[in-house]
Design a protein around this motif. Structure first.
Motif, PDB file in Angstrom:
ATOM      1  N   VAL A   1      47.315  97.499  37.875  1.00  0.00           N
ATOM      2  CA  VAL A   1      46.952  97.424  39.288  1.00  0.00           C
ATOM      3  C   VAL A   1      48.223  97.211  40.104  1.00  0.00           C
TER       4      VAL A   1
ATOM      5  N   HIS B   1      50.080  93.764  36.791  1.00  0.00           N
ATOM      6  CA  HIS B   1      49.608  93.518  38.160  1.00  0.00           C
ATOM      7  C   HIS B   1      50.813  93.283  39.062  1.00  0.00           C
TER       8      HIS B   1
ATOM      9  N   THR C   1      56.225  90.689  42.052  1.00  0.00           N
ATOM     10  CA  THR C   1      55.834  90.469  43.445  1.00  0.00           C
ATOM     11  C   THR C   1      57.057  90.692  44.328  1.00  0.00           C
TER      12      THR C   1
ATOM     13  N   LEU D   1      46.152 100.107  45.198  1.00  0.00           N
ATOM     14  CA  LEU D   1      45.453  99.674  46.408  1.00  0.00           C
ATOM     15  C   LEU D   1      46.431  99.659  47.574  1.00  0.00           C
ATOM     16  N   ARG D   2      45.993 100.139  48.718  1.00  0.00           N
ATOM     17  CA  ARG D   2      46.791 100.013  49.937  1.00  0.00           C
ATOM     18  C   ARG D   2      45.976  99.214  50.953  1.00  0.00           C
TER      19      ARG D   2
ATOM     20  N   LYS E   1      52.544  93.443  43.076  1.00  0.00           N
ATOM     21  CA  LYS E   1      52.232  93.338  44.490  1.00  0.00           C
ATOM     22  C   LYS E   1      53.481  93.678  45.303  1.00  0.00           C
TER      23      LYS E   1
ATOM     24  N   GLY F   1      44.381  96.652  50.424  1.00  0.00           N
ATOM     25  CA  GLY F   1      43.157  96.220  49.776  1.00  0.00           C
ATOM     26  C   GLY F   1      42.176  97.327  49.450  1.00  0.00           C
ATOM     27  N   LYS F   2      42.454  98.561  49.853  1.00  0.00           N
ATOM     28  CA  LYS F   2      41.543  99.670  49.597  1.00  0.00           C
ATOM     29  C   LYS F   2      42.139 100.615  48.549  1.00  0.00           C
ATOM     30  N   PRO F   3      41.317 101.085  47.606  1.00  0.00           N
ATOM     31  CA  PRO F   3      41.845 101.962  46.562  1.00  0.00           C
ATOM     32  C   PRO F   3      42.260 103.317  47.109  1.00  0.00           C
TER      33      PRO F   3
ATOM     34  N   THR G   1      45.073 101.608  38.880  1.00  0.00           N
ATOM     35  CA  THR G   1      44.594 101.503  40.252  1.00  0.00           C
ATOM     36  C   THR G   1      45.754 101.192  41.184  1.00  0.00           C
TER      37      THR G   1
ATOM     38  N   GLU H   1      49.213  96.587  44.089  1.00  0.00           N
ATOM     39  CA  GLU H   1      48.729  96.315  45.443  1.00  0.00           C
ATOM     40  C   GLU H   1      49.860  96.569  46.431  1.00  0.00           C
TER      41      GLU H   1
END
Length: 270
Positions: A127, A98, A68, A165-166, A100, A168-170, A163, A129
């Motif tokens: 993922v 994951h 993070t 995401l930018r 962020k 919140g959108k892929p 995945t 983000e």
């Protein structure tokens, strides 16, 4: 005492490692089980090196890595060595990544290759983000067996979902599957051809499509087939090779091009 009618459950490996930065300050470090996070002393952008101390993955094993970044933090993250997935007779091993990246942040996720051995069963999900103005460089490299040892992989279950995401959108989504049925079809061009090592690099940043020319110029390693494309804030590079060694050399050249000459993580250096 030797009665095996009710066989005991095999002990499994479970690991978690998570790191957090706020600007240049380390604000979080969590390690559990076989998951470890090393923070080598480097100048400039911090490096995080993840490690699975179990030595490999098989049925029922789980592994989780997370980073993070807040306060405009930048970090380079990798793994200490190639991850190995061994024969699995009782379901998949599972890996979760994951990350962020907050406003103004930048993350390079550059794990070393995953080696899949005969009869491996691995399910992995990655993922990342991103905040609206954040950026990342994602790498996934896979090698089927060890060519130098004369190994071939014919039985396999491999699922790999990636995945990005930018806000919140892929902006990048890639489900990948490779299994025994696909391998049984032989070296078809639409699958892997004769290749037994392959990789994807994704640069996701404002203006990343402008990096396509530099990526294509770096595709010069003998024995590696590659292509690069760019669109809508992304530069995507695909690589195929007959063996992991030329693939690794090509990845290092692309790291240099896409990271504008920044030195690779120490564990990646040849």
């Amino acid at each position: 005492m030797f009665d095996t009618a009710g066989q005991s459950r095999m002990q499994r490996s479970h690991g978690e490692a998570a790191v957090a930065f706020d600007g240049a300050r380390l604000t979080g470090l969590r390690q559990k089980g076989s998951g470890k996070a090393l923070l080598p002393r480097v100048r400039g952008v911090p490096e995080v090196v993840f490690l699975n101390t179990s030595g490999g993955l098989t049925s029922g094993d789980t592994l989780s890595y997370a980073v993070t970044l807040e306060g405009g933090a930048r970090a380079v993250t990798t793994t200490q060595a190639a991850e190995r997935a061994y024969r699995a007779n009782a379901g998949p091993a599972r890996v979760t990544v994951h990350h962020k990246v907050g406003p103004g942040g930048s993350l390079d996720w550059l794990p070393q290759e995953t080696i899949l051995f005969e009869a491996a069963n691995l399910a992995r999900e990655t993922v990342i983000e991103l905040a609206p103005d954040a950026s990342c460089l994602l790498l996934e490299a896979v090698v089927l067996g060890r060519a130098a040892m004369g190994e071939t992989v014919e039985t396999l279950q491999f699922s790999d979902h990636r995945t990005i995401l930018r806000a919140g959108k892929p902006v990048f989504f890639e489900p990948f599957a490779l299994n025994s049925n696909i391998l049984a079809r032989g070296p078809r061009a639409a699958i892997l051809g004769p290749a037994r090592a392959f990789a994807t690099l994704v640069l996701c940043a404002p203006g990343a499509e402008d990096a396509v020319a530099a990526a294509r110029a770096a595709l010069a390693e003998a024995g590696v087939e590659g292509a690069a494309s760019g669109f809508d804030g992304k530069c995507v590079v695909r690589l195929l090779a007959r063996d992991g060694w030329p693939l690794r050399r090509q990845i290092l050249k692309l790291m240099d091009a896409l990271r504008r000459g920044a030195a690779p993580p120490r564990v990646w250096q040849l």
